[in-house]
Design a protein around this motif. Structure first.
Motif, PDB file in Angstrom:
ATOM      1  N   SER A 173       4.950  23.642 -29.071  1.00 32.86           N
ATOM      2  CA  SER A 173       4.885  23.313 -28.111  1.00 32.86           C
ATOM      3  C   SER A 173       4.965  22.187 -27.435  1.00 32.86           C
ATOM      4  O   SER A 173       6.194  21.248 -28.247  1.00 32.86           O
ATOM      5  CB  SER A 173       3.057  23.358 -28.302  1.00 32.86           C
ATOM      6  OG  SER A 173       2.727  21.920 -28.367  1.00 32.86           O
ATOM      7  N   ASP A 174       5.785  22.308 -25.965  1.00 30.47           N
ATOM      8  CA  ASP A 174       5.793  21.095 -25.219  1.00 30.47           C
ATOM      9  C   ASP A 174       4.714  19.668 -25.935  1.00 30.47           C
ATOM     10  O   ASP A 174       5.440  18.665 -25.021  1.00 30.47           O
ATOM     11  CB  ASP A 174       5.642  20.987 -24.163  1.00 30.47           C
ATOM     12  CG  ASP A 174       4.351  21.007 -23.063  1.00 30.47           C
ATOM     13  OD1 ASP A 174       3.208  21.835 -24.396  1.00 30.47           O
ATOM     14  OD2 ASP A 174       3.902  21.510 -22.306  1.00 30.47           O
ATOM     15  N   LYS A 175       3.739  19.456 -26.735  1.00 30.98           N
ATOM     16  CA  LYS A 175       3.416  18.713 -26.683  1.00 30.98           C
ATOM     17  C   LYS A 175       3.576  18.305 -28.259  1.00 30.98           C
ATOM     18  O   LYS A 175       3.400  16.662 -28.643  1.00 30.98           O
ATOM     19  CB  LYS A 175       1.875  18.662 -26.800  1.00 30.98           C
ATOM     20  CG  LYS A 175       0.860  18.598 -25.436  1.00 30.98           C
ATOM     21  CD  LYS A 175      -0.368  19.434 -25.490  1.00 30.98           C
ATOM     22  CE  LYS A 175      -0.393  19.392 -23.999  1.00 30.98           C
ATOM     23  NZ  LYS A 175      -0.545  20.656 -23.316  1.00 30.98           N
ATOM     24  N   GLY A 176       4.713  18.675 -29.199  1.00 33.14           N
ATOM     25  CA  GLY A 176       5.063  18.692 -30.416  1.00 33.14           C
ATOM     26  C   GLY A 176       6.337  18.755 -30.670  1.00 33.14           C
ATOM     27  O   GLY A 176       7.321  18.683 -30.125  1.00 33.14           O
ATOM     28  N   ASN A 177       6.361  19.621 -31.580  1.00 35.13           N
ATOM     29  CA  ASN A 177       7.570  20.379 -32.701  1.00 35.13           C
ATOM     30  C   ASN A 177       8.130  19.234 -33.180  1.00 35.13           C
ATOM     31  O   ASN A 177       9.128  18.572 -33.669  1.00 35.13           O
ATOM     32  CB  ASN A 177       8.559  20.741 -31.864  1.00 35.13           C
ATOM     33  CG  ASN A 177       8.336  22.119 -30.874  1.00 35.13           C
ATOM     34  OD1 ASN A 177       8.011  23.032 -32.267  1.00 35.13           O
ATOM     35  ND2 ASN A 177       8.100  21.983 -30.060  1.00 35.13           N
ATOM     36  N   ALA A 178       7.758  17.736 -32.985  1.00 36.98           N
ATOM     37  CA  ALA A 178       8.199  16.345 -34.045  1.00 36.98           C
ATOM     38  C   ALA A 178       7.835  16.693 -36.067  1.00 36.98           C
ATOM     39  O   ALA A 178       7.012  17.382 -36.127  1.00 36.98           O
ATOM     40  CB  ALA A 178       6.874  15.205 -33.549  1.00 36.98           C
ATOM     41  N   THR A 179       8.532  15.782 -36.787  1.00 34.27           N
ATOM     42  CA  THR A 179       8.127  15.722 -37.417  1.00 34.27           C
ATOM     43  C   THR A 179       6.824  14.339 -38.150  1.00 34.27           C
ATOM     44  O   THR A 179       7.907  13.277 -37.652  1.00 34.27           O
ATOM     45  CB  THR A 179       9.722  15.455 -38.671  1.00 34.27           C
ATOM     46  OG1 THR A 179      10.031  16.633 -38.435  1.00 34.27           O
ATOM     47  CG2 THR A 179       8.990  15.723 -40.504  1.00 34.27           C
ATOM     48  N   VAL A 180       6.324  14.818 -38.952  1.00 36.60           N
ATOM     49  CA  VAL A 180       5.113  13.385 -38.449  1.00 36.60           C
ATOM     50  C   VAL A 180       4.424  13.194 -39.705  1.00 36.60           C
ATOM     51  O   VAL A 180       4.468  13.996 -40.801  1.00 36.60           O
ATOM     52  CB  VAL A 180       3.719  13.854 -37.899  1.00 36.60           C
ATOM     53  CG1 VAL A 180       2.964  12.872 -38.063  1.00 36.60           C
ATOM     54  CG2 VAL A 180       4.035  14.696 -36.333  1.00 36.60           C
ATOM     55  N   THR A 181       4.303  11.989 -40.335  1.00 37.25           N
ATOM     56  CA  THR A 181       4.152  10.890 -41.635  1.00 37.25           C
ATOM     57  C   THR A 181       3.083  10.024 -40.864  1.00 37.25           C
ATOM     58  O   THR A 181       2.111   9.434 -40.205  1.00 37.25           O
ATOM     59  CB  THR A 181       5.736  10.163 -41.916  1.00 37.25           C
ATOM     60  OG1 THR A 181       6.058  11.184 -42.323  1.00 37.25           O
ATOM     61  CG2 THR A 181       4.723   9.398 -43.304  1.00 37.25           C
ATOM     62  N   VAL A 182       1.768  10.374 -42.063  1.00 36.02           N
ATOM     63  CA  VAL A 182       0.693   9.668 -40.837  1.00 36.02           C
ATOM     64  C   VAL A 182       0.085   8.593 -42.824  1.00 36.02           C
ATOM     65  O   VAL A 182       0.052   9.501 -44.084  1.00 36.02           O
ATOM     66  CB  VAL A 182      -0.143  10.693 -41.292  1.00 36.02           C
ATOM     67  CG1 VAL A 182      -1.505   9.380 -41.247  1.00 36.02           C
ATOM     68  CG2 VAL A 182      -0.478  12.107 -40.598  1.00 36.02           C
ATOM     69  N   CYS A 183       0.399   7.115 -42.499  1.00 35.50           N
ATOM     70  CA  CYS A 183       0.227   6.155 -42.842  1.00 35.50           C
ATOM     71  C   CYS A 183      -0.862   5.840 -43.189  1.00 35.50           C
ATOM     72  O   CYS A 183      -2.226   5.736 -41.997  1.00 35.50           O
ATOM     73  CB  CYS A 183       1.540   5.187 -42.567  1.00 35.50           C
ATOM     74  SG  CYS A 183       3.145   5.923 -42.754  1.00 35.50           S
ATOM     75  N   HIS A 184      -2.402   4.894 -44.204  1.00 36.16           N
ATOM     76  CA  HIS A 184      -2.983   4.487 -44.013  1.00 36.16           C
ATOM     77  C   HIS A 184      -3.033   3.324 -45.225  1.00 36.16           C
ATOM     78  O   HIS A 184      -2.296   2.826 -45.174  1.00 36.16           O
ATOM     79  CB  HIS A 184      -3.576   5.559 -44.027  1.00 36.16           C
ATOM     80  CG  HIS A 184      -3.586   6.625 -45.785  1.00 36.16           C
ATOM     81  ND1 HIS A 184      -3.559   5.759 -46.593  1.00 36.16           N
ATOM     82  CD2 HIS A 184      -2.794   7.693 -45.725  1.00 36.16           C
ATOM     83  CE1 HIS A 184      -3.580   7.083 -47.291  1.00 36.16           C
ATOM     84  NE2 HIS A 184      -2.778   7.911 -46.537  1.00 36.16           N
TER      85      HIS A 184
END
Length: 295
Positions: free
Chosen positions: A182-193
């Protein structure tokens, strides 16, 4: 390099002006968006936040039904009020301010809100719709973060994004939105914690770093690559004897040091904070339009 500061105040003002114009057009059709607000108890932070929301509603022309209840209000009384607002056609959005007193089951109260009026985007039905990419009310802070990134001219499509924090309110929904087609995304995402072995190894490769952990100086200059965009969602109190209140607000990012490496960065305060209330107003207007068959 000195980073461009992304002003949440300025972007929030832009969006509120857009909403004000939209509400004015709706009023010509006899439609006044309404937000039902419930505050139980006298938590100072909650009072301040709810008061700001009420003022924001007044500013753009949204009807605000304010309900401030004593701390000893029973769960049944609160549920009865929620049910009343569910049935009230003048109310398009319902906001029950959290946290609630210990004797009230927050999950039960949130589940009682009609999903069609869940402008916070917390109801499991709306969360589920968001996850599968259906139209739903988006959680206000994650949606606000995305609006800031886009309006700052930062490209999301194809970007490497690292989110530090995995809360249900920010980290998880934000990661979900950013990976969508979507226009809000299309990113490659990593979640750290907290169990990530080497957070810096991930953040140093990120085009966009989003900090949402609630701990000062979690993101330092050595953890950010040159030219990155850094979004600071955290709000923390630190002791400061020079301030009248004895403290000052800081984010999760070492702002001064990171500003020397990043291309753009959000401040605290004045960054993500104003966007959260603004996107609540946005959802309320959207709800009114849906209730009247406009969208």
């Amino acid at each position: 390099m000195t980073a461009k500061v992304i002003s949440g105040k300025e972007i929030a003002h832009q969006i509120r002006e857009e909403l004000k114009a939209e509400v004015a057009q709706l009023s010509k059709k006899g439609i006044v968006p309404g937000l039902g607000v419930v505050l139980v108890g006298e938590d100072p932070a909650s009072i301040s936040y709810v008061t700001a929301k009420e003022r924001a509603c007044e500013d753009i022309g949204i009807f605000s039904d304010d309900n401030r209840l004593p701390a000893d209000t029973s769960e049944e009384e609160l549920l009865a009020l929620v049910d009343k607002m569910n049935k009230d056609t003048k109310i398009n959005g319902i906001l029950v301010q959290l946290p609630l007193p210990d004797h009230i089951d927050e999950a039960r109260v949130l589940l009682a809100i009609d999903p069609a009026k869940d402008v916070d985007g917390f109801h499991p039905m709306n969360v589920g719709k968001m996850v599968v990419g259906e139209k739903a009310f988006l959680p206000c802070t994650p949606h606000g973060v995305i609006q800031m990134i886009k309006r700052a001219g930062v490209e999301l499509s194809g970007a490497e994004v690292v989110i530090v924090g995995r809360s249900n309110i920010v980290g998880k929904p934000l990661a979900n939105l950013l990976i969508q087609k979507s226009d809000k995304g299309n990113a490659t995402v990593t979640v750290c914690h907290t169990r990530t072995k080497d957070i810096a190894a991930h953040t140093r490769n990120a085009d966009i770093v989003i900090a949402a952990v609630g701990r000062p100086n979690t993101i330092t200059a050595d953890m950010v690559k040159e030219g990155a965009c850094v979004i600071d969602v955290g709000v923390n109190r630190v002791a400061d004897a020079t301030k009248k209140k004895g403290f000052r607000l800081v984010g999760d990012v070492d702002f001064e040091a990171v500003s020397e490496k990043a291309a753009c960065i959000t401040p605290v305060p004045g960054g993500v904070g104003p966007m959260t209330i603004t996107m609540l107003l946005y959802n309320t207007v959207e709800s009114a339009k849906m209730a009247n068959g406009i969208i």
